[in-house]
Design an enzyme around this catalytic site. Structure first.
Site, PDB file in Angstrom:
ATOM      1  N   GLU A  12      -3.259   8.193   8.038  1.00 52.11           N
ATOM      2  CA  GLU A  12      -1.737   8.100   8.241  1.00 52.11           C
ATOM      3  C   GLU A  12      -1.259   8.679   9.497  1.00 52.11           C
ATOM      4  O   GLU A  12      -0.112   8.326   9.936  1.00 52.11           O
ATOM      5  CB  GLU A  12      -1.323   8.648   7.268  1.00 52.11           C
ATOM      6  CG  GLU A  12      -1.228   8.313   5.657  1.00 52.11           C
ATOM      7  CD  GLU A  12      -0.260   6.780   5.485  1.00 52.11           C
ATOM      8  OE1 GLU A  12       0.911   6.951   6.234  1.00 52.11           O
ATOM      9  OE2 GLU A  12      -0.917   5.972   5.211  1.00 52.11           O
ATOM     10  N   ASP A  64       0.791  -1.152   0.003  1.00 53.23           N
ATOM     11  CA  ASP A  64      -0.126  -0.057  -0.009  1.00 53.23           C
ATOM     12  C   ASP A  64       0.948   1.044   0.095  1.00 53.23           C
ATOM     13  O   ASP A  64       2.124   1.191   0.319  1.00 53.23           O
ATOM     14  CB  ASP A  64      -0.782  -0.038   1.122  1.00 53.23           C
ATOM     15  CG  ASP A  64      -1.994   1.256   1.418  1.00 53.23           C
ATOM     16  OD1 ASP A  64      -2.448   1.569   0.153  1.00 53.23           O
ATOM     17  OD2 ASP A  64      -2.092   1.694   2.506  1.00 53.23           O
ATOM     18  N   SER A  65       0.354   2.205  -0.394  1.00 58.15           N
ATOM     19  CA  SER A  65       1.144   3.649  -0.113  1.00 58.15           C
ATOM     20  C   SER A  65       1.559   3.937   1.282  1.00 58.15           C
ATOM     21  O   SER A  65       2.298   4.629   1.503  1.00 58.15           O
ATOM     22  CB  SER A  65       0.197   4.708  -0.747  1.00 58.15           C
ATOM     23  OG  SER A  65      -0.893   5.055   0.035  1.00 58.15           O
ATOM     24  N   CYS A 122     -11.135   3.031  -0.670  1.00 55.90           N
ATOM     25  CA  CYS A 122      -9.720   3.238  -0.592  1.00 55.90           C
ATOM     26  C   CYS A 122      -9.475   2.502   0.793  1.00 55.90           C
ATOM     27  O   CYS A 122     -10.345   2.619   1.830  1.00 55.90           O
ATOM     28  CB  CYS A 122      -9.354   4.714  -0.468  1.00 55.90           C
ATOM     29  SG  CYS A 122      -7.986   5.144   0.563  1.00 55.90           S
ATOM     30  N   HIS A 173      -7.493   3.077   3.105  1.00 63.79           N
ATOM     31  CA  HIS A 173      -7.185   3.951   4.517  1.00 63.79           C
ATOM     32  C   HIS A 173      -8.681   4.208   5.274  1.00 63.79           C
ATOM     33  O   HIS A 173      -8.866   4.563   6.170  1.00 63.79           O
ATOM     34  CB  HIS A 173      -6.680   5.151   4.040  1.00 63.79           C
ATOM     35  CG  HIS A 173      -5.357   5.101   3.787  1.00 63.79           C
ATOM     36  ND1 HIS A 173      -4.546   4.724   2.606  1.00 63.79           N
ATOM     37  CD2 HIS A 173      -4.331   5.630   4.691  1.00 63.79           C
ATOM     38  CE1 HIS A 173      -3.375   4.779   2.811  1.00 63.79           C
ATOM     39  NE2 HIS A 173      -3.041   5.404   3.858  1.00 63.79           N
ATOM     40  N   CYS A 183      -4.378  -1.678  -1.932  1.00 60.85           N
ATOM     41  CA  CYS A 183      -4.428  -0.212  -2.264  1.00 60.85           C
ATOM     42  C   CYS A 183      -5.533  -0.164  -3.397  1.00 60.85           C
ATOM     43  O   CYS A 183      -4.914  -0.856  -4.665  1.00 60.85           O
ATOM     44  CB  CYS A 183      -3.036   0.347  -2.483  1.00 60.85           C
ATOM     45  SG  CYS A 183      -3.212   2.003  -3.022  1.00 60.85           S
TER      46      CYS A 183
HETATM   47  N1  DGL Z   1      -4.755   3.281   0.256  1.00 57.04           N
HETATM   48  C1  DGL Z   1      -5.044   3.828  -0.930  1.00 57.04           C
HETATM   49  C2  DGL Z   1      -6.219   3.358  -1.618  1.00 57.04           C
HETATM   50  O1  DGL Z   1      -6.501   2.275  -1.341  1.00 57.04           O
HETATM   51  C3  DGL Z   1      -4.271   5.183  -1.176  1.00 57.04           C
HETATM   52  C4  DGL Z   1      -4.138   6.262  -0.426  1.00 57.04           C
HETATM   53  C5  DGL Z   1      -3.469   7.053  -1.027  1.00 57.04           C
HETATM   54  O2  DGL Z   1      -2.228   7.091  -0.854  1.00 57.04           O
HETATM   55  O3  DGL Z   1      -3.960   8.477  -1.496  1.00 57.04           O
HETATM   56  O4  DGL Z   1      -6.681   3.978  -2.665  1.00 57.04           O
END
Ligand code: DGL
Length: 290
Positions: A160, A18-19, A192, A194, A81
């Site tokens: 985050e 993931d990011s 997403c 997150h 992600c």
């Molecule tokens: N966790 C991410 C997703 O599912 C990326 C969020 C990001 O880095 O902007 O899209």
């Protein structure tokens, strides 16, 4: 290979990428459903957020994260992600045909199936909404349903920071999501990884009339199905080990891990540094982490 490895073949790990910390929402389900699997989780916090970046750049980072996991003998990679999946899933399958990948797409299908009002909401990153994958999901599954979208970049930053229930989080959620509620949605798709960490606050803001759809458990189930179909499930009974790598700060990652998955998880966690080489050419474990 360490001492244990010389006595018995070390199990090949499942890789997650993931990011940043978003993929931990998928990891938590993978741990619950596949507790015997060793896992390597890589968080590209050196580049988070991915959402505002170009599809090309996200694809480039994602391919390099996958190479990092493949170099550690990952037997399956969960692209935990949505943004990375939107940008790179097809490319990953082309570049690494021997590696099974489980990707993510916004769960429009179940939401469109369940809606009573005929209006659903989808929240994701800007890059996810720009990708072809999203357009194809809506085209295939949302016929006759009104889909209202909102990009919510600040939700990524809140997760985050490990800030999932603060007044600032509630304020951001109200600002972004009350217009969707007013438009009559009865399903909200978390597109997403997150966002599931904000789910209790989102549910509190939207109330019981809106079902919040989190695909993490389904993604972990799919990973289990793929492992099983390929004969790759770890037959052992001992609990698997999780190794976390971040291209950001190890101490900060550990703190947020505690906030998101609980202090007991964070306390004993094996968190290591990964570094991008010159010009972001490749990701490598930092020497101290080897
Ligand atoms: N966790 C991410 C997703 O599912 C990326 C969020 C990001 O880095 O902007 O899209």
């Amino acid at each position: 290979m360490g001492e244990a490895g010389s006595l018995q073949a070390r199990a090949r790990p499942v890789g997650l990428l993931d990011s940043g910390v978003g993929g931990l929402s998928v990891l938590r389900e993978v741990r619950a459903q596949l507790p015997a699997e060793d896992v390597i989780y890589v968080a590209d916090q050196g580049h988070v957020p991915y959402g505002p970046r170009s599809i090309e750049q996200v694809r480039e980072f994602t391919v390099k994260l996958a190479r990092f996991l493949i170099a550690q003998d990952a037997k399956l990679i969960v692209v935990a992600c949505n943004t990375a999946s939107a940008a790179a899933l097809y490319t990953l399958r082309e570049l690494f045909p021997d590696v099974p990948f489980v990707g993510m797409e916004p769960a429009v299908k179940p939401a469109a199936h369940e809606t009573q009002t005929g209006t659903i909401g989808v929240i994701a990153t800007e890059a996810t909404f720009q990708g072809e994958l999203y357009a194809s999901v809506v085209g295939r599954f949302a016929q006759g349903v009104e889909v209202i979208t909102a990009a919510c970049p600040e939700f990524v930053l809140l997760a985050e920071a490990g800030e999932t229930d603060s007044p600032a989080a509630h304020e951001a959620i109200r600002r972004r999501l009350l217009p969707l509620a007013e438009a009559g949605i009865d399903q909200l798709v978390l597109g997403c990884t997150h966002f599931p960490f904000l789910k209790p606050a989102i549910q509190a803001v939207l109330g019981p009339g809106v079902t919040v759809v989190d695909p993490s458990a389904a993604v972990a189930r799919q990973a289990g199905r793929v492992l099983e179909a390929r004969g790759l499930l770890n037959p052992g009974a001992r609990p698997g080990h999780v190794t976390y790598y971040t291209s950001g700060e190890v101490a900060a990652f550990r703190r947020v891990l505690g906030a998101l998955l609980g202090e007991p998880v964070a306390r004993g966690a094996d968190v290591r540094a990964a570094c991008w080489t010159e010009g972001d050419a490749a990701l490598a474990a930092a020497p101290s982490a080897l």
